[in-house]
Scaffold this motif. Structure first.
Motif, PDB file in Angstrom:
ATOM      1  N   ALA A  89       0.834  -1.205   0.000  1.00  0.00           N
ATOM      2  CA  ALA A  89       0.000   0.000   0.000  1.00  0.00           C
ATOM      3  C   ALA A  89       0.869   1.255   0.000  1.00  0.00           C
ATOM      4  CB  ALA A  89      -0.926  -0.003   1.216  1.00  0.00           C
ATOM      5  N   LEU A  90       1.945   1.226   0.767  1.00  0.00           N
ATOM      6  CA  LEU A  90       2.854   2.374   0.812  1.00  0.00           C
ATOM      7  C   LEU A  90       3.519   2.588  -0.548  1.00  0.00           C
ATOM      8  CD1 LEU A  90       4.273   4.582   2.421  1.00  0.00           C
ATOM      9  CD2 LEU A  90       5.993   2.887   3.097  1.00  0.00           C
ATOM     10  N   ALA A  91       3.947   1.491  -1.184  1.00  0.00           N
ATOM     11  CA  ALA A  91       4.584   1.594  -2.501  1.00  0.00           C
ATOM     12  C   ALA A  91       3.603   2.146  -3.536  1.00  0.00           C
ATOM     13  CB  ALA A  91       5.096   0.220  -2.935  1.00  0.00           C
ATOM     14  N   ILE A  92       2.365   1.675  -3.498  1.00  0.00           N
ATOM     15  CA  ILE A  92       1.344   2.157  -4.430  1.00  0.00           C
ATOM     16  C   ILE A  92       1.098   3.647  -4.232  1.00  0.00           C
ATOM     17  CG2 ILE A  92      -1.120   2.032  -4.977  1.00  0.00           C
ATOM     18  CD1 ILE A  92      -0.944  -0.984  -4.363  1.00  0.00           C
ATOM     19  N   LEU A  93       1.028   4.065  -2.985  1.00  0.00           N
ATOM     20  CA  LEU A  93       0.790   5.478  -2.680  1.00  0.00           C
ATOM     21  C   LEU A  93       1.921   6.354  -3.207  1.00  0.00           C
ATOM     22  CD1 LEU A  93      -0.947   7.597  -1.224  1.00  0.00           C
ATOM     23  CD2 LEU A  93       0.385   7.134   0.848  1.00  0.00           C
ATOM     24  N   VAL A  94       3.152   5.916  -3.004  1.00  0.00           N
ATOM     25  CA  VAL A  94       4.310   6.704  -3.437  1.00  0.00           C
ATOM     26  C   VAL A  94       4.360   6.797  -4.960  1.00  0.00           C
ATOM     27  CG1 VAL A  94       6.825   6.764  -3.528  1.00  0.00           C
ATOM     28  CG2 VAL A  94       5.675   6.229  -1.378  1.00  0.00           C
ATOM     29  N   ILE A  95       4.225   5.655  -5.641  1.00  0.00           N
ATOM     30  CA  ILE A  95       4.312   5.641  -7.104  1.00  0.00           C
ATOM     31  C   ILE A  95       3.160   6.420  -7.731  1.00  0.00           C
ATOM     32  CG2 ILE A  95       4.219   4.163  -9.147  1.00  0.00           C
ATOM     33  CD1 ILE A  95       5.610   1.993  -7.501  1.00  0.00           C
ATOM     34  N   GLY A  96       1.952   6.180  -7.252  1.00  0.00           N
ATOM     35  CA  GLY A  96       0.792   6.879  -7.801  1.00  0.00           C
ATOM     36  C   GLY A  96       0.872   8.380  -7.605  1.00  0.00           C
ATOM     37  N   THR A  97       1.321   8.809  -6.434  1.00  0.00           N
ATOM     38  CA  THR A  97       1.436  10.239  -6.147  1.00  0.00           C
ATOM     39  C   THR A  97       2.520  10.888  -7.001  1.00  0.00           C
ATOM     40  OG1 THR A  97       0.707   9.873  -3.860  1.00  0.00           O
ATOM     41  CG2 THR A  97       1.834  11.945  -4.340  1.00  0.00           C
ATOM     42  N   PHE A  98       3.622  10.181  -7.201  1.00  0.00           N
ATOM     43  CA  PHE A  98       4.709  10.709  -8.033  1.00  0.00           C
ATOM     44  C   PHE A  98       4.223  10.943  -9.462  1.00  0.00           C
ATOM     45  CE2 PHE A  98       8.137   9.930 -11.078  1.00  0.00           C
ATOM     46  CZ  PHE A  98       9.049  10.901 -10.689  1.00  0.00           C
ATOM     47  N   VAL A  99       3.510   9.970 -10.010  1.00  0.00           N
ATOM     48  CA  VAL A  99       3.005  10.098 -11.382  1.00  0.00           C
ATOM     49  C   VAL A  99       1.976  11.219 -11.470  1.00  0.00           C
ATOM     50  CG1 VAL A  99       1.730   8.932 -13.212  1.00  0.00           C
ATOM     51  CG2 VAL A  99       3.464   7.687 -11.925  1.00  0.00           C
ATOM     52  N   LEU A 183      -2.035   9.599 -21.266  1.00  0.00           N
ATOM     53  CA  LEU A 183      -0.982   8.604 -21.412  1.00  0.00           C
ATOM     54  C   LEU A 183      -0.675   7.936 -20.084  1.00  0.00           C
ATOM     55  CD1 LEU A 183       1.614  10.254 -23.816  1.00  0.00           C
ATOM     56  CD2 LEU A 183       0.328   8.161 -24.203  1.00  0.00           C
ATOM     57  N   MET A 184      -0.878   8.667 -19.004  1.00  0.00           N
ATOM     58  CA  MET A 184      -0.545   8.141 -17.693  1.00  0.00           C
ATOM     59  C   MET A 184      -1.708   7.414 -17.029  1.00  0.00           C
ATOM     60  SD  MET A 184       2.589   8.717 -16.906  1.00  0.00           S
ATOM     61  CE  MET A 184       4.001   9.789 -17.106  1.00  0.00           C
ATOM     62  N   VAL A 185      -2.859   7.347 -17.706  1.00  0.00           N
ATOM     63  CA  VAL A 185      -4.022   6.709 -17.094  1.00  0.00           C
ATOM     64  C   VAL A 185      -3.708   5.311 -16.570  1.00  0.00           C
ATOM     65  CG1 VAL A 185      -6.247   5.649 -17.642  1.00  0.00           C
ATOM     66  CG2 VAL A 185      -5.857   8.043 -18.151  1.00  0.00           C
ATOM     67  N   PRO A 186      -3.039   4.453 -17.373  1.00  0.00           N
ATOM     68  CA  PRO A 186      -2.731   3.127 -16.825  1.00  0.00           C
ATOM     69  C   PRO A 186      -1.891   3.191 -15.555  1.00  0.00           C
ATOM     70  CG  PRO A 186      -2.430   3.150 -19.198  1.00  0.00           C
ATOM     71  CD  PRO A 186      -2.616   4.572 -18.776  1.00  0.00           C
ATOM     72  N   PHE A 187      -0.970   4.171 -15.506  1.00  0.00           N
ATOM     73  CA  PHE A 187      -0.154   4.276 -14.306  1.00  0.00           C
ATOM     74  C   PHE A 187      -0.949   4.870 -13.149  1.00  0.00           C
ATOM     75  CE2 PHE A 187       3.593   3.058 -16.497  1.00  0.00           C
ATOM     76  CZ  PHE A 187       4.528   2.762 -15.516  1.00  0.00           C
ATOM     77  N   LEU A 188      -1.845   5.815 -13.465  1.00  0.00           N
ATOM     78  CA  LEU A 188      -2.667   6.385 -12.409  1.00  0.00           C
ATOM     79  C   LEU A 188      -3.631   5.347 -11.854  1.00  0.00           C
ATOM     80  CD1 LEU A 188      -3.450   9.923 -13.868  1.00  0.00           C
ATOM     81  CD2 LEU A 188      -1.934   9.361 -11.980  1.00  0.00           C
ATOM     82  N   GLN A 189      -3.956   4.353 -12.670  1.00  0.00           N
ATOM     83  CA  GLN A 189      -4.848   3.302 -12.198  1.00  0.00           C
ATOM     84  C   GLN A 189      -4.188   2.444 -11.132  1.00  0.00           C
ATOM     85  OE1 GLN A 189      -5.993   1.364 -15.844  1.00  0.00           O
ATOM     86  NE2 GLN A 189      -7.792   2.640 -16.111  1.00  0.00           N
ATOM     87  N   VAL A 190      -2.899   2.696 -10.896  1.00  0.00           N
ATOM     88  CA  VAL A 190      -2.222   2.003  -9.807  1.00  0.00           C
ATOM     89  C   VAL A 190      -2.926   2.294  -8.489  1.00  0.00           C
ATOM     90  CG1 VAL A 190      -0.585   3.832  -9.220  1.00  0.00           C
ATOM     91  CG2 VAL A 190       0.060   1.462  -8.855  1.00  0.00           C
ATOM     92  N   TYR A 191      -3.596   3.465  -8.428  1.00  0.00           N
ATOM     93  CA  TYR A 191      -4.379   3.765  -7.229  1.00  0.00           C
ATOM     94  C   TYR A 191      -5.495   2.740  -7.041  1.00  0.00           C
ATOM     95  CZ  TYR A 191      -2.282   8.350  -6.296  1.00  0.00           C
ATOM     96  OH  TYR A 191      -1.423   9.364  -5.966  1.00  0.00           O
ATOM     97  N   GLY A 192      -5.973   2.175  -8.149  1.00  0.00           N
ATOM     98  CA  GLY A 192      -7.000   1.142  -8.042  1.00  0.00           C
ATOM     99  C   GLY A 192      -6.482  -0.097  -7.330  1.00  0.00           C
ATOM    100  N   PHE A 193      -5.170  -0.340  -7.450  1.00  0.00           N
ATOM    101  CA  PHE A 193      -4.574  -1.470  -6.741  1.00  0.00           C
ATOM    102  C   PHE A 193      -4.699  -1.286  -5.232  1.00  0.00           C
ATOM    103  CE2 PHE A 193      -1.347  -2.098 -10.452  1.00  0.00           C
ATOM    104  CZ  PHE A 193      -2.385  -2.557 -11.249  1.00  0.00           C
ATOM    105  N   MET A 194      -4.757  -0.027  -4.809  1.00  0.00           N
ATOM    106  CA  MET A 194      -4.857   0.255  -3.377  1.00  0.00           C
ATOM    107  C   MET A 194      -6.128  -0.349  -2.788  1.00  0.00           C
ATOM    108  SD  MET A 194      -3.372   1.801  -0.794  1.00  0.00           S
ATOM    109  CE  MET A 194      -2.361   3.203  -1.313  1.00  0.00           C
ATOM    110  N   ALA A 195      -7.227  -0.267  -3.535  1.00  0.00           N
ATOM    111  CA  ALA A 195      -8.493  -0.825  -3.049  1.00  0.00           C
ATOM    112  C   ALA A 195      -8.370  -2.332  -2.841  1.00  0.00           C
ATOM    113  CB  ALA A 195      -9.614  -0.513  -4.034  1.00  0.00           C
ATOM    114  N   ILE A 196      -7.707  -3.005  -3.784  1.00  0.00           N
ATOM    115  CA  ILE A 196      -7.518  -4.455  -3.665  1.00  0.00           C
ATOM    116  C   ILE A 196      -6.681  -4.784  -2.436  1.00  0.00           C
ATOM    117  CG2 ILE A 196      -6.525  -6.490  -4.775  1.00  0.00           C
ATOM    118  CD1 ILE A 196      -7.050  -5.139  -7.472  1.00  0.00           C
TER     119      ILE A 196
END
Length: 230
Positions: A89-99, A183-196
């Protein structure tokens, strides 16, 4: 014992975790293919971060399988799983926020990439988009290729004429891509991984609690000579 409904929810979330890991890993590998524009948008660091995240999610899935098959009284595996999920969850938050932060400065970021790009790359993009220069014809325009064949061609693009705005790289790139955000939509969808990840964390806590209750009642029954309360 743990209800079938709870275990069904846990299993479904675990499969989604596996899917998230596969998606992150595969896309990070696919997007490494040679593509001038894509390589400008997604840096090697971005793709490496996606690869690491995908591997981390897959490792967490393996931990989850090993944890759930343990006997009811052994919950240490699920505890380790929960710590792994918190790290994910921490990794997802960092990567998603950076993008997300990067997309807020898309024009400036693209300009830096344009300035740093080699001459051959700039000529290739100018020919591809039929334009000269970045913000205007004097902004790092390259003479060469099939479109910006001479300085006279570049000078002929009057920046004061609205119809000529599309003659510059920054406009054509954003028009072609929709925007960096698209272009970054797939990467921004990393936030969706947070829900999982968070839902699986909650489900794991429920499983731990239920298993502990079952073990407690088993011990009570054992003290009563194997007889229940009825």
């Amino acid at each position: 014992m743990v209800s079938k409904r709870l275990m069904g929810v846990w299993a479904a979330l675990d499969i989604l975790l596996l899917a998230a890991g596969v998606i992150a890993l595969v896309l990070s590998m696919v997007w490494r293919a040679p593509n001038v524009l894509m390589n400008m948008v997604l840096s090697s660091a971005d793709l490496t971060a996606g690869t690491i995240l995908g591997i981390a999610l897959l490792i967490t899935f393996v931990i989850s399988v090993a944890a759930i098959v343990q006997r009811n009284h052994v919950t240490i595996g699920l505890v380790i799983l929960n710590y792994a999920l918190l790290a994910d969850a921490l990794a997802i938050l960092v990567i998603g926020t950076f993008v997300w932060f990067y997309t807020l400065r898309e024009r400036d970021e693209f300009h830096k990439l344009w300035i740093d790009a080699p001459r051959e790359t700039r000529i290739l993009l100018q020919d591809q988009f039929k334009c000269c220069g970045y913000f205007n014809g004097t902004d790092a325009a390259e003479i060469g290729g099939s479109f910006c064949t001479s300085q006279d061609v570049i000078n002929g693009l009057n920046a004061d004429v609205a119809t000529n705005f599309s003659r510059y790289i920054h406009t054509r790139i954003l028009d072609t891509c929709g925007s960096l955000t698209d272009l970054m939509v797939p990467f921004l969808q990393v936030y969706g991984f947070m829900a999982i990840v968070l839902c699986l964390l909650l489900a794991s806590l429920c499983v731990i609690k239920k298993r502990q209750e079952d073990e407690r009642f088993k011990k009570i029954d054992a003290k009563r000579g194997g007889r229940g309360f009825v």
